[in-house]
Design a protein around this motif. Structure first.
Motif, mmCIF file in Angstrom:
data_model
loop_
_atom_site.group_PDB
_atom_site.id
_atom_site.type_symbol
_atom_site.label_atom_id
_atom_site.label_comp_id
_atom_site.label_asym_id
_atom_site.label_seq_id
_atom_site.Cartn_x
_atom_site.Cartn_y
_atom_site.Cartn_z
ATOM 1 N N ALA A 16 -10.788 37.742 86.770
ATOM 2 C CA ALA A 16 -12.089 37.526 87.404
ATOM 3 C C ALA A 16 -12.412 36.037 87.467
ATOM 4 C CB ALA A 16 -13.176 38.280 86.639
ATOM 5 N N LEU A 17 -12.120 35.316 86.368
ATOM 6 C CA LEU A 17 -12.373 33.876 86.338
ATOM 7 C C LEU A 17 -11.506 33.161 87.368
ATOM 8 C CD1 LEU A 17 -13.873 31.619 84.569
ATOM 9 C CD2 LEU A 17 -11.607 31.288 83.550
ATOM 10 N N GLU A 18 -10.219 33.480 87.399
ATOM 11 C CA GLU A 18 -9.299 32.824 88.337
ATOM 12 C C GLU A 18 -9.704 33.108 89.779
ATOM 13 O OE1 GLU A 18 -6.313 32.450 91.241
ATOM 14 O OE2 GLU A 18 -6.956 34.424 90.511
ATOM 15 N N ALA A 19 -10.097 34.349 90.061
ATOM 16 C CA ALA A 19 -10.462 34.719 91.425
ATOM 17 C C ALA A 19 -11.753 34.016 91.866
ATOM 18 C CB ALA A 19 -10.626 36.232 91.525
ATOM 19 N N LEU A 20 -12.700 33.871 90.944
ATOM 20 C CA LEU A 20 -13.945 33.183 91.292
ATOM 21 C C LEU A 20 -13.685 31.712 91.599
ATOM 22 C CD1 LEU A 20 -17.002 33.231 91.633
ATOM 23 C CD2 LEU A 20 -17.229 32.810 89.168
ATOM 24 N N ASP A 21 -12.775 31.101 90.852
ATOM 25 C CA ASP A 21 -12.420 29.706 91.118
ATOM 26 C C ASP A 21 -11.767 29.574 92.489
ATOM 27 O OD1 ASP A 21 -11.886 26.899 90.379
ATOM 28 O OD2 ASP A 21 -9.801 27.550 90.345
ATOM 29 N N ARG A 22 -10.944 30.516 92.852
ATOM 30 C CA ARG A 22 -10.201 30.457 94.104
ATOM 31 C C ARG A 22 -11.035 30.878 95.303
ATOM 32 N NH1 ARG A 22 -7.271 34.758 95.535
ATOM 33 N NH2 ARG A 22 -7.130 35.390 93.337
ATOM 34 N N VAL A 29 -14.699 38.192 95.008
ATOM 35 C CA VAL A 29 -13.958 38.571 93.802
ATOM 36 C C VAL A 29 -14.017 40.075 93.598
ATOM 37 C CG1 VAL A 29 -13.885 38.376 91.283
ATOM 38 C CG2 VAL A 29 -14.307 36.339 92.686
ATOM 39 N N ALA A 30 -15.229 40.644 93.745
ATOM 40 C CA ALA A 30 -15.397 42.087 93.573
ATOM 41 C C ALA A 30 -14.536 42.873 94.557
ATOM 42 C CB ALA A 30 -16.874 42.457 93.734
ATOM 43 N N GLU A 31 -14.483 42.385 95.797
ATOM 44 C CA GLU A 31 -13.678 43.077 96.803
ATOM 45 C C GLU A 31 -12.187 42.984 96.475
ATOM 46 O OE1 GLU A 31 -12.897 43.007 101.666
ATOM 47 O OE2 GLU A 31 -14.411 41.691 100.748
ATOM 48 N N GLU A 32 -11.733 41.810 96.071
ATOM 49 C CA GLU A 32 -10.314 41.633 95.769
ATOM 50 C C GLU A 32 -9.879 42.473 94.575
ATOM 51 O OE1 GLU A 32 -7.947 37.989 93.891
ATOM 52 O OE2 GLU A 32 -8.213 37.724 96.058
ATOM 53 N N LEU A 33 -10.741 42.567 93.559
ATOM 54 C CA LEU A 33 -10.381 43.286 92.335
ATOM 55 C C LEU A 33 -10.813 44.749 92.360
ATOM 56 C CD1 LEU A 33 -11.229 40.568 89.646
ATOM 57 C CD2 LEU A 33 -9.066 40.975 90.843
ATOM 58 N N SER A 41 -19.560 40.352 86.940
ATOM 59 C CA SER A 41 -20.475 39.551 86.128
ATOM 60 C C SER A 41 -20.334 39.883 84.648
ATOM 61 C CB SER A 41 -21.917 39.774 86.592
ATOM 62 O OG SER A 41 -22.820 39.008 85.818
ATOM 63 N N ARG A 42 -20.193 41.184 84.322
ATOM 64 C CA ARG A 42 -20.047 41.577 82.920
ATOM 65 C C ARG A 42 -18.741 41.036 82.313
ATOM 66 N NH1 ARG A 42 -22.179 46.465 84.946
ATOM 67 N NH2 ARG A 42 -20.079 47.405 85.040
ATOM 68 N N GLN A 43 -17.685 41.050 83.097
ATOM 69 C CA GLN A 43 -16.418 40.526 82.596
ATOM 70 C C GLN A 43 -16.517 39.031 82.304
ATOM 71 O OE1 GLN A 43 -13.297 41.548 85.322
ATOM 72 N NE2 GLN A 43 -13.144 43.667 84.609
ATOM 73 N N LEU A 44 -17.181 38.311 83.182
ATOM 74 C CA LEU A 44 -17.335 36.870 82.972
ATOM 75 C C LEU A 44 -18.228 36.586 81.768
ATOM 76 C CD1 LEU A 44 -17.687 35.740 86.694
ATOM 77 C CD2 LEU A 44 -15.704 35.433 85.208
ATOM 78 N N GLN A 45 -19.291 37.379 81.592
ATOM 79 C CA GLN A 45 -20.159 37.207 80.429
ATOM 80 C C GLN A 45 -19.399 37.492 79.133
ATOM 81 O OE1 GLN A 45 -23.435 39.826 81.233
ATOM 82 N NE2 GLN A 45 -24.394 38.452 82.741
ATOM 83 N N ALA A 46 -18.570 38.543 79.154
ATOM 84 C CA ALA A 46 -17.776 38.881 77.966
ATOM 85 C C ALA A 46 -16.814 37.749 77.631
ATOM 86 C CB ALA A 46 -17.012 40.174 78.201
ATOM 87 N N TYR A 72 -9.754 25.114 83.245
ATOM 88 C CA TYR A 72 -9.240 26.269 82.504
ATOM 89 C C TYR A 72 -8.659 27.311 83.464
ATOM 90 C CZ TYR A 72 -9.364 30.311 79.293
ATOM 91 O OH TYR A 72 -9.046 31.413 78.537
ATOM 92 N N ALA A 73 -9.357 27.543 84.577
ATOM 93 C CA ALA A 73 -8.907 28.532 85.556
ATOM 94 C C ALA A 73 -7.578 28.133 86.183
ATOM 95 C CB ALA A 73 -9.968 28.710 86.644
ATOM 96 N N ALA A 74 -7.366 26.828 86.397
ATOM 97 C CA ALA A 74 -6.098 26.367 86.967
ATOM 98 C C ALA A 74 -4.937 26.671 86.027
ATOM 99 C CB ALA A 74 -6.164 24.872 87.257
ATOM 100 N N GLU A 75 -5.150 26.500 84.721
ATOM 101 C CA GLU A 75 -4.105 26.803 83.750
ATOM 102 C C GLU A 75 -3.905 28.313 83.626
ATOM 103 O OE1 GLU A 75 -5.055 24.858 80.122
ATOM 104 O OE2 GLU A 75 -4.927 22.841 80.968
#
Length: 303
Positions: A16-22, A29-33, A41-46, A72-75
């Motif tokens: 979720a983090l990587e997809a939001l960065d991209r 992001v929701a559509e892709e995943l 949003s819950r995954q990112l909060q967690a 961090y997302a790039a790594e």
């Protein structure tokens, strides 16, 4: 050493983090995943709770990453790519094993390829996937188990075996010489020089090695690969400083002539290189053990 749980976030939250960065959009992001925006949003909060740091800027319900989270997302993207590549290799050849190998185009074609049938005969269970690379590479960001590369065996975090020293010889087409008589290295400067991007100082070092440090210009045309510079030499465009193993047949056939009595060894050499983390890779172990039997510099080229 066991990695602490807090340093191992879930794959779903990292995706979720990587997809939001991209994608720069929570809805995308929701559509892709295949998730709802609230689930994203819950995954990112967690993830933020687990890491104990803020990762997301929330502005009018629009989500974006902080500057630190972008790094961090790039790594994370590199790590996810490596996981996907490893999974694919396991699924496509779970028993036999595969080896992903980066090679230099000219060396791979003229030195490695003629020898590979012997490896295939001895190890038919191993599949070698190859891709060409001219520039410097990073095993952490590229899906390779090993690489055949030119240099000085000083790549950090790697192990290597020597395959072949490089010996260079100035050559040109007979038609280029005309009535010019080459009796010393400096006479070559009366002809146009051909340069290659991967060895930008080759001519300067070669002339220095002959004791002729000329103040005259070493300018000339530039080429990106040995395959193209050899064609330029064959068509009479100039003098190329070529590895001997690449031009043996052209010299024997008279398509090229040597402008120096013997090849001159350079400081660099060709190596098989692999990351230390891959040292026990089964297919790589078989390949490097076999390749060690082929790596004597005096070993004649197969015909």
């Amino acid at each position: 050493m066991q990695t602490p749980r807090r340093l191992l976030p879930s794959i779903s939250s990292l995706r979720a983090l990587e997809a939001l960065d991209r994608l720069q959009s929570a809805s995308a992001v929701a559509e892709e995943l295949s998730l709802t925006q609230s689930a994203v949003s819950r995954q990112l909060q967690a993830l933020e709770r687990q890491l104990g740091t803020d990762l997301i800027n929330r502005d009018n319900k629009r989500l974006s990453l902080t500057a630190e989270a972008q790094d961090y997302a790039a790594e994370v993207r590199q790590a996810l790519t490596q996981i996907a590549q490893s999974t694919l290799r396991l699924q496509t050849a779970p028993l036999a094993g595969t080896l992903s190998l980066a090679i230099l185009p000219a060396f791979g074609m003229r030195w490695l390829m003629p020898r590979l049938p012997d490896f295939s005969r001895l190890h038919p269970e191993v599949t070698i996937n190859m891709a060409t690379r001219l520039e410097a590479f990073n095993f952490a960001g590229e899906p390779f188990d090993a690489a055949i590369h030119f240099g000085h065996a000083d790549w950090p975090g790697t192990q290597s075996i020597l395959l072949k020293h490089e010996q260079l010889l100035p050559v040109c087409a007979p038609s280029l010489l005309g009535d010019l008589n080459i009796t010393s290295p400096t006479d070559i400067l009366n002809l146009p020089l051909l340069h290659i991007q991967t060895r930008p100082l080759a001519w300067k070092l070669w002339f220095s090695g002959q004791g002729d440090v000329s103040s005259r210009s070493l300018s000339g045309t530039m080429y990106d690969q040995f395959a193209t510079i050899s064609q330029a030499a064959l068509h009479g465009l100039g003098v190329a400083l070529m590895p001997d193993y690449l031009i043996e047949q052209d010299l024997a056939a008279g398509r090229l002539v040597a402008l120096h009595p013997a090849p001159v060894e350079t400081s660099g050499a060709y190596y098989l290189v692999w990351p230390e983390t891959k040292s026990r890779h089964a297919a790589l172990t078989k390949f490097r053990q076999w390749l060690a039997t082929q790596s004597q510099p005096e070993d004649p080229l197969p015909r």
